[in-house]
Design an enzyme around this catalytic site. Structure first.
Site, PDB file in Angstrom:
ATOM      1  N   ASN A 158       0.838  -1.202   0.000  1.00 41.65           N
ATOM      2  CA  ASN A 158       0.000   0.000   0.000  1.00 41.65           C
ATOM      3  C   ASN A 158       0.869   1.245   0.000  1.00 41.65           C
ATOM      4  O   ASN A 158       1.967   1.270   0.588  1.00 41.65           O
ATOM      5  CB  ASN A 158      -1.030   0.002   1.125  1.00 41.65           C
ATOM      6  CG  ASN A 158      -0.462  -0.249   2.504  1.00 41.65           C
ATOM      7  OD1 ASN A 158       0.585  -0.863   2.661  1.00 41.65           O
ATOM      8  ND2 ASN A 158      -1.172   0.221   3.517  1.00 41.65           N
ATOM      9  N   GLU A 205       0.414   5.279   0.613  1.00 48.02           N
ATOM     10  CA  GLU A 205      -0.516   6.309   1.089  1.00 48.02           C
ATOM     11  C   GLU A 205      -0.123   7.685   0.551  1.00 48.02           C
ATOM     12  O   GLU A 205       0.911   7.859  -0.092  1.00 48.02           O
ATOM     13  CB  GLU A 205      -0.558   6.272   2.625  1.00 48.02           C
ATOM     14  CG  GLU A 205      -1.104   4.936   3.100  1.00 48.02           C
ATOM     15  CD  GLU A 205      -1.352   4.846   4.589  1.00 48.02           C
ATOM     16  OE1 GLU A 205      -0.825   5.690   5.361  1.00 48.02           O
ATOM     17  OE2 GLU A 205      -2.086   3.923   4.993  1.00 48.02           O
ATOM     18  N   GLU A 263      -3.150  -4.594  -3.056  1.00 44.15           N
ATOM     19  CA  GLU A 263      -3.694  -5.477  -4.089  1.00 44.15           C
ATOM     20  C   GLU A 263      -3.721  -4.791  -5.451  1.00 44.15           C
ATOM     21  O   GLU A 263      -3.388  -5.381  -6.475  1.00 44.15           O
ATOM     22  CB  GLU A 263      -5.127  -5.904  -3.731  1.00 44.15           C
ATOM     23  CG  GLU A 263      -5.242  -6.699  -2.447  1.00 44.15           C
ATOM     24  CD  GLU A 263      -5.460  -5.831  -1.206  1.00 44.15           C
ATOM     25  OE1 GLU A 263      -4.884  -4.736  -1.112  1.00 44.15           O
ATOM     26  OE2 GLU A 263      -6.222  -6.266  -0.327  1.00 44.15           O
ATOM     27  N   CYS A 270     -10.797  -2.967  -4.313  1.00 41.74           N
ATOM     28  CA  CYS A 270      -9.848  -3.970  -4.827  1.00 41.74           C
ATOM     29  C   CYS A 270     -10.579  -5.214  -5.322  1.00 41.74           C
ATOM     30  O   CYS A 270     -10.170  -5.823  -6.318  1.00 41.74           O
ATOM     31  CB  CYS A 270      -8.824  -4.332  -3.760  1.00 41.74           C
ATOM     32  SG  CYS A 270      -7.632  -3.004  -3.471  1.00 41.74           S
TER      33      CYS A 270
HETATM   34  N1  THU Z   1      -5.281  -1.369   2.611  1.00 40.17           N
HETATM   35  C1  THU Z   1      -4.733  -2.182   1.658  1.00 40.17           C
HETATM   36  O1  THU Z   1      -3.626  -1.942   1.160  1.00 40.17           O
HETATM   37  N2  THU Z   1      -5.434  -3.267   1.275  1.00 40.17           N
HETATM   38  C2  THU Z   1      -6.625  -3.663   1.821  1.00 40.17           C
HETATM   39  O2  THU Z   1      -7.217  -4.621   1.358  1.00 40.17           O
HETATM   40  C3  THU Z   1      -7.184  -2.915   2.944  1.00 40.17           C
HETATM   41  C4  THU Z   1      -6.582  -1.583   3.195  1.00 40.17           C
HETATM   42  C5  THU Z   1      -4.503  -0.204   3.056  1.00 40.17           C
HETATM   43  C6  THU Z   1      -5.044   1.135   2.651  1.00 40.17           C
HETATM   44  C7  THU Z   1      -4.426   2.028   3.703  1.00 40.17           C
HETATM   45  O3  THU Z   1      -3.114   2.367   3.296  1.00 40.17           O
HETATM   46  C8  THU Z   1      -4.319   1.143   4.933  1.00 40.17           C
HETATM   47  O4  THU Z   1      -4.437  -0.188   4.463  1.00 40.17           O
HETATM   48  C9  THU Z   1      -5.371   1.406   5.983  1.00 40.17           C
HETATM   49  O5  THU Z   1      -6.641   1.430   5.412  1.00 40.17           O
END
Ligand code: THU
Length: 148
Positions: A49, A51, A62, A101
């Site tokens: 992820n 941000e 994902e 996702c």
């Molecule tokens: N996040 C993901 O990368 N994948 C998921 O399936 C759920 C949420 C991330 C987004 C954000 O950076 C952090 O988790 C908290 O929501």
């Protein structure tokens, strides 16, 4: 129905997801996610992820993996492993793919995509995208487009 995912491949995907998680850029949530997506040609694409100070542009692990894969010519996928937790914490819950996702993966994985939500190599829930996104709207819905 899902294509069988052999135990060794599943373990490799979980390991690859943990490795990708190390690169998570999470200054706002501190919640680190890694994903490993297996293409039908055997290639594995990983993602974390990423941000953003403006929050909305944040990309989930994902979709990072999926977009890397599609941008390198992979179009069909058989499995994805996902791991997520705060740094240094033991997971209470598995991390399931968010709704956005699920939809993004459905486009290329369809209902048979195996989804492995893992806490460790031997502690995971395995399901399918069809279970996670029933009655999905996908490419098949747009197959009979009327002529312009
Ligand atoms: N996040 C993901 O990368 N994948 C998921 O399936 C759920 C949420 C991330 C987004 C954000 O950076 C952090 O988790 C908290 O929501």
């Amino acid at each position: 129905m899902s294509a069988p995912l052999d135990p060794q491949t599943r373990a490799e995907l979980i390991r690859a997801a943990f490795a990708a998680r190390r690169f998570a850029y999470v200054p706002y949530s501190r919640f680190k996610v890694g994903a490993a997506l297996l293409a039908d040609d055997g290639r594995v694409f990983t993602g974390c992820n990423i941000e953003n100070a403006s929050y909305t542009p944040t990309n989930c692990a994902e979709r990072t993996a999926l977009f890397k894969a599609v941008s390198e010519g992979a179009r069909r996928f058989t499995a994805i492993a996902i791991v997520g937790s705060y740094e240094g914490r033991v997971n209470e819950l598995v991390t399931g793919p968010c709704g956005v996702c699920r939809q993004a993966l459905y486009e290329f994985g369809g209902p048979s995509l195996a989804v492995v939500m893992a806490k460790s190599e031997d502690d995971y829930i395995q399901t399918t995208l069809g279970e996670l996104l029933p009655y999905a709207f996908g490419p098949a819905n747009l197959e009979d487009a009327p002529a312009q």
